[in-house]
Design an enzyme around this catalytic site. Structure first.
Site, PDB file in Angstrom:
ATOM      1  N   CYS A 195      -5.399  -3.002   2.641  1.00 16.01           N
ATOM      2  CA  CYS A 195      -5.128  -2.897   4.069  1.00 16.01           C
ATOM      3  C   CYS A 195      -6.361  -3.038   4.969  1.00 16.01           C
ATOM      4  CB  CYS A 195      -4.404  -1.577   4.338  1.00 16.01           C
ATOM      5  SG  CYS A 195      -3.465  -1.568   5.907  1.00 16.01           S
ATOM      6  N   LYS A 203      -9.740   2.336  -2.307  1.00 16.63           N
ATOM      7  CA  LYS A 203      -9.913   1.747  -0.982  1.00 16.63           C
ATOM      8  C   LYS A 203     -11.258   2.161  -0.369  1.00 16.63           C
ATOM      9  CE  LYS A 203      -7.405   1.473   3.458  1.00 16.63           C
ATOM     10  NZ  LYS A 203      -6.230   2.027   4.176  1.00 16.63           N
ATOM     11  N   GLU A 232       0.846  -1.194   0.000  1.00 17.20           N
ATOM     12  CA  GLU A 232       0.000   0.000   0.000  1.00 17.20           C
ATOM     13  C   GLU A 232       0.886   1.251   0.000  1.00 17.20           C
ATOM     14  OE1 GLU A 232      -3.623   1.856   2.753  1.00 17.20           O
ATOM     15  OE2 GLU A 232      -2.128   0.548   3.670  1.00 17.20           O
TER      16      GLU A 232
END
Length: 280
Positions: free
Chosen positions: A166, A132, A68
């Site tokens: 994540c 995300k 990331e």
């Protein structure tokens, strides 16, 4: 190497599916290199050089996965450096090495809002994106970034890959397999202080979704955290196929469609799952 693991469930409706395939080597399986880098804070040029050195040192692969925000580190206290050169670098590497390359970075969208965007670059230079969904409010990410609203599944070498970033890992509803993917590719800056959670949830996502999990984390330090790695390739039975040694390194492994299909056919747990709709 790490024996800390367990399981749980759930998922989504909203998604985008990218269809560029490159099926030439599908029967051989997909060779994956995870580039576990020690990210230089706010320094895209040094991070591109570090990633390139790792790629040069590694065996040939079909897919290379970066962590990331691999080009800057997890910067949430101000606008990160522009991403243009880093994306151009990813495209150039994919074309030059004839492999797919993926990793996330901070980008400005069409509405001038920042997104933590995971790019998947095919060997011909075409690009798919995932923004995300779950922003890390504990670290202030929600104050600077705009969250995504759609899943992205890409088709590559005969396998369907769900893209995730994540903190998404903690939200199994969003990641639930509805029979639409074969492997989850998740990139992260997950700190050592919560490493056990990372280890446990990665295996849980593989088990509950009957899928491979390809997880790229980082090592080193940033202004708030220490990172000890934890880059893995996990199969649908929760077994580690490849794992790191806690250093800046390449984690290499193979995922194959045939054994996955055989396991799903022999033990069809997904057929007994619940139907539901996720409101975004």
């Amino acid at each position: 190497m790490h024996n800390r693991f367990y399981a749980i469930i759930f998922a989504t409706e909203s998604r985008h599916t990218a269809t560029t395939d490159f099926t030439l080597k599908a029967t051989e399986g997909m060779k994956i290199n995870i580039l576990q880098t020690n990210i230089h804070w706010g320094n895209p040029v040094d991070n591109m050089l570090s990633a390139e050195r790792l790629m040069d040192s590694a065996p040939e692969a079909d897919l290379c996965v970066l962590p990331e925000m691999w080009n800057t580190g997890f910067m949430t206290d101000g606008r990160p450096p522009r991403h243009d050169e880093a994306l151009e670098w990813m495209i150039a590497q994919a074309r030059q090495r004839r492999c797919a390359v993926c990793g996330s970075m901070a980008v400005t969208d069409d509405d001038n809002q920042l997104c933590n965007r995971l790019h998947f670059v095919w060997p011909d230079g075409s690009v798919a994106c995932y923004d995300k969904r779950h922003l890390f409010s504990y670290g202030g990410e929600d104050k600077l970034f705009h969250k995504g609203t759609e899943r992205t599944i890409v088709s590559f070498q005969g396998m369907r890959l769900l893209l995730a970033v994540c903190y998404d890992l903690r939200f199994p509803v969003w990641l639930r397999n509805r029979g639409d993917y074969d492997a989850m590719v998740i990139v992260a800056n997950w700190p050592e202080s919560r490493r056990r959670v990372w280890d446990v949830l990665l295996q849980a996502r593989a088990l509950e979704n009957q899928c491979y999990v390809v997880a790229a984390n980082r090592v080193g330090n940033d202004p708030t955290s220490h990172y000890s790695g934890g880059s893995y390739i996990i199969d649908a039975k929760g077994r580690l196929l490849a794992s790191d040694n806690g250093s800046e390194e390449v984690v290499s492994g193979l995922i194959e469609q045939e054994p996955l299909a055989m396991f799903r056919e022999k033990f069809p747990v997904m057929r007994d799952g619940d139907d539901f709709k996720l409101n975004i």
